[in-house]
Scaffold this motif. Structure first.
Motif, short mmCIF file in Angstrom:
data_model
loop_
_atom_site.label_atom_id
_atom_site.label_comp_id
_atom_site.label_asym_id
_atom_site.label_seq_id
_atom_site.Cartn_x
_atom_site.Cartn_y
_atom_site.Cartn_z
N PHE A 6 -14.19 22.40 24.47
CA PHE A 6 -14.95 23.47 25.10
C PHE A 6 -14.58 23.64 26.58
CE2 PHE A 6 -17.67 22.54 21.46
CZ PHE A 6 -17.73 23.81 20.92
N ASP A 7 -13.95 22.64 27.16
CA ASP A 7 -13.53 22.77 28.55
C ASP A 7 -12.07 23.21 28.60
OD1 ASP A 7 -12.53 20.40 27.50
OD2 ASP A 7 -12.83 19.23 29.31
N ARG A 8 -11.65 23.64 29.76
CA ARG A 8 -10.28 24.06 29.94
C ARG A 8 -9.37 22.84 29.92
NH1 ARG A 8 -6.41 24.61 33.51
NH2 ARG A 8 -5.12 26.46 33.56
N PHE B 154 -2.80 26.35 23.29
CA PHE B 154 -4.15 26.46 22.73
C PHE B 154 -4.42 27.91 22.34
CE2 PHE B 154 -4.11 22.84 25.52
CZ PHE B 154 -4.87 21.89 24.86
N ARG B 155 -5.34 28.07 21.43
CA ARG B 155 -5.84 29.40 21.07
C ARG B 155 -7.35 29.32 21.02
NH1 ARG B 155 -3.43 28.83 15.27
NH2 ARG B 155 -4.88 27.31 14.43
N ASP B 156 -8.00 30.44 21.30
CA ASP B 156 -9.46 30.50 21.22
C ASP B 156 -9.88 30.74 19.78
OD1 ASP B 156 -9.68 30.12 23.92
OD2 ASP B 156 -10.03 32.22 24.40
N VAL B 157 -10.87 29.96 19.32
CA VAL B 157 -11.39 30.11 17.96
C VAL B 157 -12.91 30.13 18.00
CG1 VAL B 157 -9.41 29.04 16.81
CG2 VAL B 157 -11.30 27.61 17.55
N GLU B 158 -13.48 30.95 17.16
CA GLU B 158 -14.93 31.03 17.04
C GLU B 158 -15.43 29.82 16.26
OE1 GLU B 158 -18.20 34.08 15.15
OE2 GLU B 158 -16.41 34.93 16.09
N VAL B 159 -16.48 29.20 16.75
CA VAL B 159 -17.08 28.03 16.10
C VAL B 159 -18.17 28.52 15.15
CG1 VAL B 159 -18.39 25.90 16.53
CG2 VAL B 159 -16.56 26.59 18.10
N CYS C 67 -6.14 23.27 19.87
CA CYS C 67 -4.74 22.90 20.07
C CYS C 67 -3.92 23.46 18.91
CB CYS C 67 -4.60 21.38 20.13
SG CYS C 67 -2.88 20.81 20.21
N ARG C 68 -2.85 24.16 19.23
CA ARG C 68 -1.99 24.74 18.19
C ARG C 68 -1.21 23.65 17.46
NH1 ARG C 68 -1.25 30.30 18.10
NH2 ARG C 68 -2.15 31.41 19.87
N GLY C 69 -1.06 22.49 18.09
CA GLY C 69 -0.29 21.41 17.47
C GLY C 69 -1.07 20.62 16.44
#
Length: 130
Positions: A31-33, A45-50, A23-25
């Protein structure tokens, strides 16, 4: 042989890893949509590597499962740099003397099976770091 990830948040490349939707906020990760963040109701939202390494926070040794699932196995929750990831602990005996909360683990991939055309389904788990 072609390989496909079992879940859409597993990236199979030279260094397999998981990708979460952040979440950008507020920074909550999923992991789900999501259409909205369960924490702050944000909608961006943005995708981030865990992180690939983490700490096993809690676990259970599963003794009973659906038909066809090999038991016993270790199911756990891993803290990967602040992201909680549920996954099996693999490459270790399912024995409380061999698995402990607080142990360091790293992401690994596991073959789930191969279909008749030769395509391999690949899942993930966590293995102890020596």
């Amino acid at each position: 042989m072609d390989r496909v990830p079992l879940v859409d948040y597993l990236v199979l490349d030279d260094e397999p890893h998981l990708v979460a939707h952040e979440c950008r906020g507020c920074g909550a990760r999923y992991f789900d949509r999501r259409c909205a963040c369960a924490n702050c109701s944000g909608q961006e939202f943005r995708d981030v590597e865990v992180q690939r390494v983490g700490t096993l926070r809690t676990f259970t040794i599963v003794a009973f499962a659906a038909e066809g699932v090999k038991v016993p196995y270790v199911a756990g929750v891993v803290d990967c740099g602040g992201t909680a990831v549920r996954g099996n602990v693999v490459n270790v005996p399912p024995d409380p003397d061999q698995v402990r909360s607080g142990m360091k683990v790293r992401l690994t991939t596991v073959s789930v099976g191969v279909d008749p055309t030769g395509v391999e389904a690949v899942g993930f788990g966590f293995e102890p770091i020596d």
